[in-house]
Design an enzyme around this catalytic site. Structure first.
Site, PDB file in Angstrom:
ATOM      1  N   THR A   1      16.457  15.781  35.552  1.00 43.81           N
ATOM      2  CA  THR A   1      16.337  14.982  34.414  1.00 43.81           C
ATOM      3  C   THR A   1      17.298  14.096  34.122  1.00 43.81           C
ATOM      4  OG1 THR A   1      14.774  16.859  33.360  1.00 43.81           O
ATOM      5  CG2 THR A   1      15.874  14.957  31.877  1.00 43.81           C
TER       6      THR A   1
ATOM      7  N   THR B   1      18.209  20.706  34.808  1.00 46.33           N
ATOM      8  CA  THR B   1      18.822  21.937  34.709  1.00 46.33           C
ATOM      9  C   THR B   1      18.289  23.330  34.508  1.00 46.33           C
ATOM     10  OG1 THR B   1      17.866  21.267  32.588  1.00 46.33           O
ATOM     11  CG2 THR B   1      20.235  20.491  33.087  1.00 46.33           C
ATOM     12  N   ASP B   2      16.784  22.761  34.955  1.00 45.81           N
ATOM     13  CA  ASP B   2      15.924  24.514  35.349  1.00 45.81           C
ATOM     14  C   ASP B   2      17.342  25.405  36.333  1.00 45.81           C
ATOM     15  OD1 ASP B   2      14.519  23.148  33.498  1.00 45.81           O
ATOM     16  OD2 ASP B   2      12.338  22.685  35.047  1.00 45.81           O
TER      17      ASP B   2
ATOM     18  N   LYS C   1      20.848  28.873  31.530  1.00 48.69           N
ATOM     19  CA  LYS C   1      20.006  27.899  30.607  1.00 48.69           C
ATOM     20  C   LYS C   1      19.343  28.609  29.498  1.00 48.69           C
ATOM     21  CE  LYS C   1      16.305  24.013  30.650  1.00 48.69           C
ATOM     22  NZ  LYS C   1      15.888  23.425  31.573  1.00 48.69           N
TER      23      LYS C   1
ATOM     24  N   GLU D   1      18.406  55.364  32.118  1.00 44.21           N
ATOM     25  CA  GLU D   1      16.604  55.802  31.860  1.00 44.21           C
ATOM     26  C   GLU D   1      15.984  56.641  32.708  1.00 44.21           C
ATOM     27  OE1 GLU D   1      14.577  54.896  28.385  1.00 44.21           O
ATOM     28  OE2 GLU D   1      16.152  53.585  27.918  1.00 44.21           O
TER      29      GLU D   1
ATOM     30  N   TYR E   1       8.169  12.577  30.691  1.00 47.25           N
ATOM     31  CA  TYR E   1       8.671  11.888  31.668  1.00 47.25           C
ATOM     32  C   TYR E   1       9.338  12.138  33.210  1.00 47.25           C
ATOM     33  CZ  TYR E   1      12.342  15.793  31.429  1.00 47.25           C
ATOM     34  OH  TYR E   1      12.926  16.913  32.182  1.00 47.25           O
TER      35      TYR E   1
HETATM   36  N1  ASP Z   1      12.460  19.912  34.952  1.00 50.79           N
HETATM   37  C1  ASP Z   1      14.163  19.939  34.794  1.00 50.79           C
HETATM   38  C2  ASP Z   1      14.269  19.368  36.207  1.00 50.79           C
HETATM   39  O1  ASP Z   1      14.988  21.162  36.428  1.00 50.79           O
HETATM   40  C3  ASP Z   1      14.782  19.622  34.152  1.00 50.79           C
HETATM   41  C4  ASP Z   1      16.111  19.225  33.567  1.00 50.79           C
HETATM   42  O2  ASP Z   1      17.224  19.245  34.473  1.00 50.79           O
HETATM   43  O3  ASP Z   1      16.024  19.728  32.303  1.00 50.79           O
HETATM   44  O4  ASP Z   1      14.927  18.885  37.223  1.00 50.79           O
END
Ligand code: ASP
Length: 328
Positions: free
Chosen positions: A12, A91-92, A164, A285, A25
């Site tokens: 992103t 970020t994923d 995340k 458990e 996007y």
């Molecule tokens: N889907 C995106 C990615 O991980 C989300 C992001 O970058 O925030 O590339």
């Protein structure tokens, strides 16, 4: 000035939207030069070089890209071409790429991952300051020896601990239990601690010798989870299964039996948890000793998968794999 090399992978932070207020996007469209040029004052922080490694949303990161990325980072450091490396990343799955690099990069020099939650064309993008801070960390001699770092939203996390936590919030990254490694404010860096688990040069894992990583599947547990998913995964060729168990890594009784069955045929089964914080202990458990299972200790399912892949690639047996989950 320190020399910082930026490896752009997409995400992103390089995303573009049809308008500044459109929530839809496309990930990864902007090239590395545009990313660098978009950050005011970045070239005064370090002597910068940039390289387009890939242009993917990080949902498309895979084992092969990880191996190539790790090899590239190691080669840059071995050839003394950079004092620090920044990886711009979606970020994923940044937490997985980061943990992989944390274990297989063989240098004290900083490797810093950053990204953003809003695309570069947003009304209020978070990427530029994240990149500014990430380059500041990578240029900082004090960052050496701390393993792979995720620098985002003014926070510094160890790649081992970070995860995340929100699908959309800018403040999405947390390090449950462990806490922050430090903070970054317009390039002013403060460190609170060093990572306590072995990494980089102290890790036994390296990727030079490995040509491919073994298949490890993650299965998500829930009430009424069918046991045949476990058998399906094993028969599709998984050498390892990570179970994202309920609570303290629990699974329904029939699933536990199916896990024991595949474990007895040589599949390594790691019990982690779908809960976002806390440890998964042995023999709480479920009778791990009797069922032949490994407990993930502190690693979430996606990080457990990374460590299990590296353990299997190294040919470790179950007892040693359990030790590795406590150690790393
Ligand atoms: N889907 C995106 C990615 O991980 C989300 C992001 O970058 O925030 O590339």
């Amino acid at each position: 000035m320190s020399r910082v090399h930026i490896l752009a992978t997409g995400g992103t932070i390089a995303g573009t939207a049809p308008s500044p207020v459109d929530p839809g996007y496309r990930s990864g469209g902007l090239g590395v030069s545009a990313l660098i040029d978009g950050v005011h004052g970045l070239r005064s922080v370090a002597t910068l070089t940039g390289e387009q490694f890939s242009q993917v949303g990080s949902q498309d990161m895979n084992d092969s890209l990880w191996l190539t990325l790790a090899a590239r980072v190691n080669a840059l450091f071995t050839a003394n071409e950079a004092d620090g490396i920044v990886i711009t990343h979606g970020t994923d799955t940044a937490e997985e790429t980061g943990f992989f690099l944390h274990l297989v990069v063989k240098s004290q020099r900083p490797v810093v991952l950053t990204g953003s939650m809003r695309p570069a064309t947003s009304l209020s993008p978070d990427g530029p300051l994240n990149l500014f801070n990430a380059v500041s960390v990578a240029a900082d001699p004090q960052a050496r020896g701390r393993g792979a770092i995720v620098a985002i939203n003014d926070d510094l996390h160890s790649a081992r601990d970070v995860t995340k936590s929100s699908t959309t919030d800018v403040q999405t990254f947390v390090s449950p239990g462990a806490g922050l490694l430090g903070t970054a404010s317009y390039g002013r860096i403060r460190y609170f601690r060093h990572p306590t688990h072995p990494h980089t040069g102290d890790s036994e894992f390296s990727v030079e010798s490995e040509v491919a990583l073994p298949r490890v599947d993650i299965l998500y547990a829930h009430a009424n989870m069918p046991a045949d998913l476990v058998r399906a995964s094993a028969s599709l060729g998984a050498q390892g299964i990570v179970i994202a168990g309920v609570g303290n890594g629990n699974v329904p009784t029939e699933v536990a039996q199916a896990l024991a069955d595949v474990a007895s045929s040589g599949v390594i089964v790691v019990r982690s948890s779908r809960v976002s914080s806390g440890d998964v202990g042995r023999n709480i458990e479920l009778d791990d000793d009797g069922l032949g299972l490994v407990a993930s200790d502190q690693l979430n399912p996606q990080k457990s998968r990374v460590l299990l892949q590296l353990c299997l690639a190294r040919g470790l047996q179950r007892g040693h794999i359990q030790d590795a989950f406590y150690r790393y």
